[in-house]
Write a protein that holds these residues in place. Structure first.
Motif, PDB file in Angstrom:
ATOM      1  N   LYS A  79       3.098   3.552  -2.352  1.00  0.00           N
ATOM      2  CA  LYS A  79       3.547   3.789  -3.717  1.00  0.00           C
ATOM      3  C   LYS A  79       5.041   4.074  -3.774  1.00  0.00           C
ATOM      4  O   LYS A  79       5.703   3.775  -4.757  1.00  0.00           O
ATOM      5  CB  LYS A  79       2.773   4.952  -4.334  1.00  0.00           C
TER       6      LYS A  79
ATOM      7  N   ASN B 215       0.804  -1.212   0.000  1.00  0.00           N
ATOM      8  CA  ASN B 215       0.000   0.000   0.000  1.00  0.00           C
ATOM      9  C   ASN B 215       0.843   1.270   0.000  1.00  0.00           C
ATOM     10  O   ASN B 215       0.330   2.343   0.229  1.00  0.00           O
ATOM     11  CB  ASN B 215      -0.947   0.017   1.205  1.00  0.00           C
TER      12      ASN B 215
ATOM     13  N   SER C 211      -7.146  -1.836  -7.065  1.00  0.00           N
ATOM     14  CA  SER C 211      -7.905  -0.591  -7.229  1.00  0.00           C
ATOM     15  C   SER C 211      -7.073   0.649  -6.962  1.00  0.00           C
ATOM     16  O   SER C 211      -7.492   1.759  -7.294  1.00  0.00           O
ATOM     17  CB  SER C 211      -9.128  -0.602  -6.299  1.00  0.00           C
ATOM     18  N   ASN C 212      -5.892   0.489  -6.340  1.00  0.00           N
ATOM     19  CA  ASN C 212      -5.017   1.639  -6.087  1.00  0.00           C
ATOM     20  C   ASN C 212      -3.932   1.773  -7.147  1.00  0.00           C
ATOM     21  O   ASN C 212      -2.857   2.302  -6.878  1.00  0.00           O
ATOM     22  CB  ASN C 212      -4.390   1.529  -4.695  1.00  0.00           C
ATOM     23  N   THR C 213      -4.210   1.286  -8.359  1.00  0.00           N
ATOM     24  CA  THR C 213      -3.312   1.328  -9.532  1.00  0.00           C
ATOM     25  C   THR C 213      -2.002   0.595  -9.288  1.00  0.00           C
ATOM     26  O   THR C 213      -0.977   0.910  -9.880  1.00  0.00           O
ATOM     27  CB  THR C 213      -3.016   2.779  -9.989  1.00  0.00           C
TER      28      THR C 213
ATOM     29  N   ALA D 129      -5.511  -3.620  -1.360  1.00  0.00           N
ATOM     30  CA  ALA D 129      -6.608  -2.955  -2.061  1.00  0.00           C
ATOM     31  C   ALA D 129      -7.420  -4.013  -2.796  1.00  0.00           C
ATOM     32  O   ALA D 129      -6.996  -5.169  -2.941  1.00  0.00           O
ATOM     33  CB  ALA D 129      -6.080  -1.899  -3.026  1.00  0.00           C
TER      34      ALA D 129
ATOM     35  N   THR E 232       3.575   0.387  -9.284  1.00  0.00           N
ATOM     36  CA  THR E 232       2.479   1.341  -9.347  1.00  0.00           C
ATOM     37  C   THR E 232       2.540   2.086 -10.675  1.00  0.00           C
ATOM     38  O   THR E 232       3.582   2.648 -11.019  1.00  0.00           O
ATOM     39  CB  THR E 232       2.545   2.348  -8.188  1.00  0.00           C
TER      40      THR E 232
END
Length: 546
Positions: free
Chosen positions: A5, A3, A304-306, A285, A323
């Protein structure tokens, strides 16, 4: 689990060099009008050996010779329309077919030379008010197992079936049994409910690592993949057949967890507890899309958080966590078949470079290149289209063309693109006065053995004469890639089917390979860490000056 980036080692790069070819007008390859299709042809499928083409249409299904395009067999039933079809080779002259009709009924057929035999109805309609509707039904390569996503009112679940293909082939060879049409049953070996994703009882240490799934809406869809053996042999235990999948992995929409279930040939007792997943891989995510490599060793998850995570099943750890710098959610992932294919990498921890295509909901397309011990590189192949017609409807890897993917846009434009180098190789066009039958959901099939593309088309004149789809005849359009010079340099012989590749190494061998690989990649990893710290210092200095 992923989580942050800033923790990713990926670098966003621009498409350059060969990508400039995108601005040039590509060469044109014209499909040919090969044959008239049955009324309301909804789906096509090609057999693994490239010998047959299966068509689902109004009134049933048909099997054609893939070379001559002559009909060899058909199965018909009134007031029925096949909307989805799958086909796999089970023997020298035997093929298993799986279909779904317009009422959500799933069926299993066996094709043998000139006949199609209906073997099993997965969800018969006994009570119309309580009927189970199948909206996704697939069979594993070789036909040993089938998975069906089912729905009844508001309930949803995943059914796993074992298909006794050896018994069925033996019964078809017996004139007495084939005359009576009394086939061995296809048992449902597992019924997996969404609750299994959240109510699993794990050890305390693992429980602390899990991401709790607190969603307001119940799952509405399940995505699954059949996985071949990819692990270590233990002691004197005899490994299972490499030709049969041993595991199914799946995730429910809205879920953070990728789940695994071991496949079985026996039916689980109805009185027993609900089957629990054998493995759970948590993420930070929601999973929005997934893909597996041809050898099933690598699993890619789009979150969902790319964030994109590529898992290596043999190593039991992520190969890459990257990411993407995009403002759009992911739509689908696709492994690009390349020269490394899936031969030696299935039996060693050393991997070649993996290429992953990422398609976003905005229409933007990215390519990720990753290799163990090296930083993941990503580049944008195409930007968000200005016109909705330029949004991609199909992105399909072409296994017999090295590094190429088939791209079909909603406006009917078709291209072969070198996704590794970002260059458009050629454009595909239908015959004169023809269009694709359905632009948003093109009906097509790829013949990997004979290097042929089959696609459903329709004459422009019929579009003007009738607006009713049922009255509109369609044609089978064909493109033979071996006949064109522009694609000949890319043609490769696909590696042996991963079903036939034995994968068996000991735990000690795997550990030694991993340590050896870490030692070889030390210099590259040190360089990556140095570059990361340098960027952090530059960013810190910039922020301080501001």
């Amino acid at each position: 689990m992923y989580n942050m980036k800033s923790s990713t080692s990926s670098e966003m790069t621009s498409v350059s060099g060969s990508a400039r070819k995108l601005r040039k007008k590509p060469l044109l390859l014209k499909l040919t009008n090969a044959s008239q299709l049955p009324q309301n042809t909804n789906c096509l499928a090609c057999s693994d050996d490239g010998r047959y083409l299966c068509l689902g249409h109004a009134g049933g299904l048909s099997v054609w010779c893939a070379t001559t395009l002559n009909q060899d067999a058909q199965w018909l039933q009134e007031r029925l329309e096949i909307t989805c079809i799958h086909m796999t080779t089970t023997g020298d002259t035997f093929y298993l077919l799986a279909s779904i009709d317009d009422m959500g009924v799933a069926r299993v057929f066996m094709f043998n030379l000139e006949c199609i035999y209906p073997f099993s109805v997965i969800n018969s309609l006994e009570d119309i008010n309580k009927r189970n509707v199948c909206f996704n039904f697939e069979i594993s390569e070789g036909g040993d197992y089938g998975a069906a996503s089912m729905r009844c009112n508001t309930d949803i679940w995943l059914d796993i079936y074992y298909f006794p293909v050896d018994d069925w082939m033996r019964e078809l060879k017996d004139p007495k049994l084939s005359a009576n049409m009394k086939w061995s049953p296809a048992p449902r070996v597992n019924k997996i409910m969404p609750s299994a994703a959240t109510m699993t009882d794990f050890s305390n240490m693992l429980t602390h690592c899990l991401v709790l799934e607190d969603t307001n809406e119940p799952p509405r869809h399940c995505t699954y993949h059949f996985l071949l053996k990819c692990g270590h042999s233990h002691g004197q235990n005899k490994p299972k057949s490499a030709g049969c999948p041993i595991t199914v992995c799946f995730w429910w929409n809205g879920s953070y967890n990728l789940l695994y279930h071991m496949l079985s040939k026996t039916t689980k007792s109805k009185q027993g507890p609900e089957p629990q997943p054998s493995v759970l891989w948590p993420n930070a995510a929601e999973i929005v899309c997934s893909a597996i490599s041809r050898c099933t060793r690598f699993i890619a998850l789009g979150l969902s958080n790319t964030l994109v995570c590529v898992w290596d099943r043999l190593a039991g750890a992520p190969l890459s966590v990257c990411t993407l710098s995009t403002d759009s959610a992911f739509l689908r992932l696709q492994f690009a078949d390349y020269c490394l294919a899936c031969t030696d990498i299935t039996q060693t921890l050393t991997t070649g470079e993996i290429h992953l295509v990422v398609v976003c909901k905005s229409g933007a397309v990215y390519i990720m290149n990753t290799k163990r011990g090296e930083a993941t590189r990503s580049a944008q192949l195409s930007q968000r289209p200005k016109d909705s017609g330029d949004v991609l409807a199909v992105t399909a890897s072409v296994a017999f063309l090295r590094g190429l993917s088939l791209l079909v846009h909603r406006n009917g434009k078709m291209f072969l693109q070198d996704v590794v180098n970002g260059a458009t190789v050629c454009a595909l066009i239908p015959p004169t006065n023809h269009l694709l039958a359905t632009h948003c959901t093109p009906v097509y099939a790829l013949n990997v053995k004979q290097h042929i593309l089959y696609m459903q088309g329709v004459q422009e004149s019929t579009l003007c004469s009738s607006s009713i789809r049922d009255e509109r005849p369609s044609q089978l359009l064909v493109l033979r890639f071996d006949e064109h010079d522009v694609t000949k340099p890319y043609v490769v012989s696909p590696p042996q089917s991963p079903r036939l590749q034995a994968i068996s190494i000991t735990g000690e061998e795997a550990c030694n390979d991993y340590l050896h690989e870490r030692a070889l990649s030390m210099e590259e990893r040190h360089k990556s860490i140095t570059q990361t710290w340098k960027r952090l210092q530059e960013t810190g200095a910039y922020v301080k000056n501001c």
